[in-house]
Design an enzyme around this catalytic site. Structure first.
Site, PDB file in Angstrom:
ATOM      1  N   ASP A 249       0.876  -1.163   0.000  1.00 45.42           N
ATOM      2  CA  ASP A 249       0.000   0.000   0.000  1.00 45.42           C
ATOM      3  C   ASP A 249       0.922   1.224   0.000  1.00 45.42           C
ATOM      4  OD1 ASP A 249      -2.086   1.781   0.052  1.00 45.42           O
ATOM      5  OD2 ASP A 249      -3.194   0.761   1.638  1.00 45.42           O
TER       6      ASP A 249
HETATM    7  C1  NOJ Z   1      -4.036   3.970  -0.082  1.00 41.38           C
HETATM    8  C2  NOJ Z   1      -5.202   3.029  -0.106  1.00 41.38           C
HETATM    9  O1  NOJ Z   1      -5.260   2.322   1.111  1.00 41.38           O
HETATM   10  C3  NOJ Z   1      -5.166   2.049  -1.258  1.00 41.38           C
HETATM   11  O2  NOJ Z   1      -6.353   1.303  -1.279  1.00 41.38           O
HETATM   12  C4  NOJ Z   1      -4.951   2.782  -2.555  1.00 41.38           C
HETATM   13  O3  NOJ Z   1      -4.959   1.876  -3.636  1.00 41.38           O
HETATM   14  C5  NOJ Z   1      -3.656   3.553  -2.476  1.00 41.38           C
HETATM   15  N1  NOJ Z   1      -3.699   4.498  -1.372  1.00 41.38           N
HETATM   16  C6  NOJ Z   1      -3.354   4.327  -3.754  1.00 41.38           C
HETATM   17  O4  NOJ Z   1      -4.210   5.405  -3.865  1.00 41.38           O
END
Ligand code: NOJ
Length: 709
Positions: free
Chosen positions: A239
């Site tokens: 993430d």
């Molecule tokens: C954080 C989020 O938790 C995730 O789901 C997402 O894909 C990424 N940011 C990228 O935006």
């Protein structure tokens, strides 16, 4: 189904052997906010990713979070995970994935960052709207179908967030203490199914810690379980900023590091990793493994060499995609209550309709966090109703309460490492004036025998990444307004647009309640069709609606929403596994959903054929309209010598029947899955020797029961 073949792996190994250390390092970390680096010299492009589960996100700058403000990145806004789950229709989950895959490809993406398949542990989790269900079997079934749909377009799906990311508060640092049994029975099986049954090509490592270990450093989660046990050979992407240390993540199966800041060369998997390899602290062969996994996926997606010419082309923002989004939305709406057959509204008998409530006139694609969509269009309920009723019915609209107009800050994600902040201040005098106006109008309509429709609920000020709700009440003074409306116009129909359950203190007074998740670009049309009876509702709740937050096991037994550490003491007793087993009354049970017709069940047989348990029964549409129901098969595992939930969902079928039609339905379940449980005694999966079988239309509305012989 796109799978990684031995040939893909061989080619990836071959290419890896030709890469310099710098080139390998480029491939395993970000070269932009949504892309990793490539190696041009060998025809390896960078891997382009994008959010998210409800459509392909708008185009942003490579190194900052501001949009490019193109006109060419409008897309189809798809129903949320909750809506997809609520259809209980695998074909529609697949269709959602297909549209998303085609749109992602059309937009030139290689990986779409979805589905979001974390388990809904508490109704307060800010991202519940993205997630599917409190139940792992329903999540797995819909998640697998969705993944298969996405990957038909030479695009990788990304199952996220692995694992146990069931709260937003302090999500970067919170340590989730969870028993092995709950992990194995609730929080991991949807990921297991995504890999084994869905062939998912990528998985996203979560921010949080599980039992003291960072998800993106966990040998147990990433190597022992995901790779060795499930056989995952795609890649794991972190993430965005979930990698916290170089060596610890480099030595486990975390393959690509992404983050939110533009200092790409300083990422843990950039220069620090290169230095660590050069200093002999991290083996180059560990980096090679990562590169091989990324390149294997690329080759499976036809991104390398001559295969590029055969890569599928996509399309986006098409009429066909909107029509498919409408199909999903129609089956996602849940009729919660319909006393006295108040619904559907008789569109031929009415000449005017009063609509009250901020969500009647709101769109929701423009918020929520990373799931935000630049929608080509989104039909609000008010537009849907006006469009459906044409000039024959006069629709009067009054606001009734003031809701904050959500418009997500463009550069929201820059600050996304902090908990999101909200505001819900109300000017009481203003609220009273709006309420009084609406109530007076409702009284007038009721006196004339004309229908009154309230459309309220939540919005992305409440269903939001980076923040959990603090209570389960309707915001903006809606409870007070609803009470007053039901007093003034007792036949007021209540419709809600929301991503997570709310308390309904007025529920006994209300005759008709309709629940609409954030259901994509055609949501307002689908809602209008259901209210008018053009579509017979067939959505069923993918989660329990409790009477009050205080009843929730995550809050009553465990802890939730704390910083630093939360304890999943409720173990496997999440959602209905708790309410049904402990006989705690709920507002609406898991699996609940009414129809404008009714269904009768009979003639159940349970057989063991080879490795399957086959539950067969007859369903009859006993009413006067065609309709669809969700036949749910629950097992009560017995003879395990351990405490078990009274019932657990193991299979389901969406059944469409004409008026008066009956059909024999068979739900077949592999015994190895249906009887499987995590034995505390042996610290391993085991099979229950016996089980009760229940078939019903919700976990409480059981129509047939028997036993597995
Ligand atoms: C954080 C989020 O938790 C995730 O789901 C997402 O894909 C990424 N940011 C990228 O935006």
């Amino acid at each position: 189904m796109t799978v990684i073949t031995e040939a893909n792996k061989a080619k990836a190994k071959d290419l890896t052997a030709k890469l310099t250390l710098d080139e390998k390092i480029a491939i395993v970390h970000a070269a932009g906010l949504f892309r990793s680096g490539g190696a041009e010299r060998l025809g390896i492009p960078s891997l382009k990713m994008d959010d998210g589960p409800m459509g392909v996100r708008a185009e942003l700058h490579n190194d900052n979070w501001m949009p490019l403000y193109n006109t060419r990145d409008y897309v189809t806004y798809l129903p949320s995970g909750s809506a997809v789950a609520s259809t209980w229709n695998r074909e529609l989950a697949k269709k959602t994935g297909e549209v998303l895959g085609e749109e992602a490809r059309g937009r030139g993406k290689d990986v779409i960052l979805g589905p979001s398949i974390n388990i809904k542990r508490s109704p307060l989790c800010g991202r519940n709207f993205e997630y599917m269900s409190e139940d792992p079997v329903l999540t797995a079934a819909q998640g697998v179908a969705y993944i298969k749909g996405v990957q038909e377009s030479d695009v990788a799906a990304c199952a996220k967030h692995y694992a146990v990311n069931s709260q937003e508060t302090d999500r970067l640092d919170v340590d989730e203490t969870v028993s092995e049994r709950a992990l194995r029975e609730l929080y991991l099986p949807a990921f297991e199914a995504a890999v084994r049954d869905g062939g998912v090509l990528s998985v996203m490592g979560a921010y949080n810690l599980v039992n003291g270990e960072q998800c993106c450093e966990s040998r147990k989660l990433l190597d022992d379980i995901l790779r060795d046990e499930y056989g995952f050979d795609g890649f794991v992407v972190s993430d965005w900023s979930a990698v916290k240390r170089t060596k610890e993540s480099a030595e486990v199966g975390l393959d690509v590091e992404m983050s939110v800041t533009p200092n790409f060369d300083e990422y843990y998997f950039a220069q620090p990793l290169k230095k660590a390899v050069e200093a002999g602290e991290v083996k180059e062969s560990d980096v090679d493994k990562k590169v091989v996994r990324v390149l294997s996926v690329m080759d499976a997606l036809h991104m390398l060499g001559d295969a590029r010419k055969t890569r599928k082309t996509g399309s986006y923002a098409t009429l066909d995609h909107a029509a498919k989004a409408l199909d999903v939305a129609r089956e996602s709406i849940v009729l919660l209550k319909n006393d006295g057959g108040l619904l559907p509204l008789d569109e031929h008998a009415m000449t005017r309709l009063l609509v009250i409530g901020a969500n009647a006139d709101r769109i929701h694609s423009n918020g929520g966090g990373s799931a935000v969509i630049k929608a080509l269009h989104e039909v609000s309920p008010l537009l849907g109703l006006n469009g459906a009723l044409g000039g024959n019915v006069e629709i009067e609209y009054v606001l009734g309460y003031d809701a904050k107009q959500v418009n997500q800050d463009e550069s929201w994600q820059e600050e996304s490492l902090e908990n999101s902040k909200g505001s819900d201040t109300q000017d009481e005098e203003h609220a009273k004036a709006l309420r009084d106006e609406a109530v007076a109008k409702a009284r007038e309509y009721a006196a004339a025998g004309d229908p009154v429709l309230f459309i309220g609920g939540l919005d992305h000020e409440h269903d939001l990444e980076g923040r959990d709700r603090t209570d389960m009440r309707l915001p903006y003074g809606q409870d007070k307004l609803i009470e007053a409306l039901l007093d003034a116009a007792p036949n007021t129909i209540l419709a809600f647009v929301a991503g997570s359950p709310v308390e309904m203190p007025w529920v006994d007074k209300a005759k008709a309640i309709v629940w609409n998740w954030y259901a994509g670009c055609e949501s307002g049309i689908a809602l209008a069709e259901v209210l008018l009876g053009r579509v017979n509702p067939s959505g069923h709740l993918p989660e329990t609606f409790p009477v009050a937050l205080a009843d929730e096991p995550a809050h009553r037994i465990g802890t939730f929403g704390l910083k630093g550490h939360v304890d999943y003491k409720e173990d496997i007793y999440v959602g209905y596994r708790y309410f049904d087993t402990k006989q705690v009354p709920v507002l609406f049970p898991f699996g609940h959903g009414l129809s404008y017709t009714s269904f009768e069940y009979s003639d159940m047989t349970v057989r063991r054929v080879d490795d399957e348990i086959r539950v067969s029964f007859a369903v009859r549409n006993a009413g006067e309209r065609a309709g669809k129901t969700v036949a749910q098969v629950y097992l009560g595992l017995e003879g395990t010598g351990e405490d078990r939930p009274a019932k657990e969902l193991k299979g389901f079928a969406k059944v469409a029947l004409e008026a008066g039609e009956s059909r024999q339905v068979e739900v077949a379940m592999p015994a190895a899955k249906a009887l499987r449980y995590w034995s505390n005694a042996s610290g391993a999966y085991a099979l229950a020797p016996q089980a009760k079988v229940y078939v019903g239309e919700s976990v409480e509305d059981i129509r047939l029961s028997g036993r597995v012989a």
